[in-house]
Motif scaffolding. Structure first.
Motif: not given
Length: 126
Positions: A1-13, A102-113
Motif C-alpha cells: 500500500m502506498q504511503s498516501k493511501d495509508r494516510a487517507i485510510l488512517c484519517a477515514a478510520y 499544525d503550526g509547526l508543520w504549516s509549510e507542509a502540503a495538506e492532502i484532501d480526504i
C-alpha cells in the motif's frame, strides 16, 4: 500500500469515530521522520482512545498492517501511532492547541480526504 493511501485510510478510520479537525500533512521532503502526518482531535480521553483504536484495528484487520509503535493510549490525551511512513497523532483539543503540530508543520502540503470518508457530511445527506 502506498504511503498516501495509508494516510487517507488512517484519517477515514479516525472520522468513523467522529474525530474532528482531521488533517493529512505531506511532510516528505521537509522531514526525515515520516512521509505523512495525520492529525485528529477528540473531545475526551475516551474518544481519543476510541479514535486511536479505530485506526489501529482498522489497518490491522482490513489491511494486515501493524504499527511500529503506539504511545499514550492509556492516558488518552495524545496518542501517537507510528507506521513508519505515516504517523497518526490523536489529541484532546487543548493538548493539540498547546503542542501546535499544525503550526509547526504549516509549510507542509495538506492532502484532501475524499468526500466518501466524511461521516458528518454523509449523515446530513441521508
Amino acid at each position: 500500500m502506498q504511503s498516501k493511501d495509508r494516510a487517507i485510510l488512517c484519517a477515514a478510520y479516525a472520522l468513523e469515530k467522529k474525530a474532528v479537525n482531521v488533517r493529512i500533512l505531506e511532510v516528505q521532503g521537509i522531514s526525515t521522520l515520516t512521509d505523512y502526518l495525520v492529525i485528529a482531535s477528540g473531545s475526551s480521553d475516551r474518544q481519543v482512545q476510541a479514535i486511536a483504536e479505530s485506526v489501529h484495528l482498522g489497518l490491522k484487520k482490513e489491511h494486515a498492517t501493524l504499527p511500529l509503535g503506539v504511545e499514550g493510549m492509556n492516558e488518552g490525551r495524545w496518542v501517537l501511532i507510528d507506521y513508519g511512513d505515516v504517523m497518526v497523532h490523536v489529541f484532546q483539543e487543548n493538548v493539540r492547541e498547546f503542542y501546535d503540530l499544525d503550526g509547526l508543520w504549516s509549510e507542509a502540503a495538506e492532502i484532501d480526504i475524499p468526500e466518501k470518508y466524511h461521516w458528518e457530511r454523509k449523515a446530513r445527506n441521508l
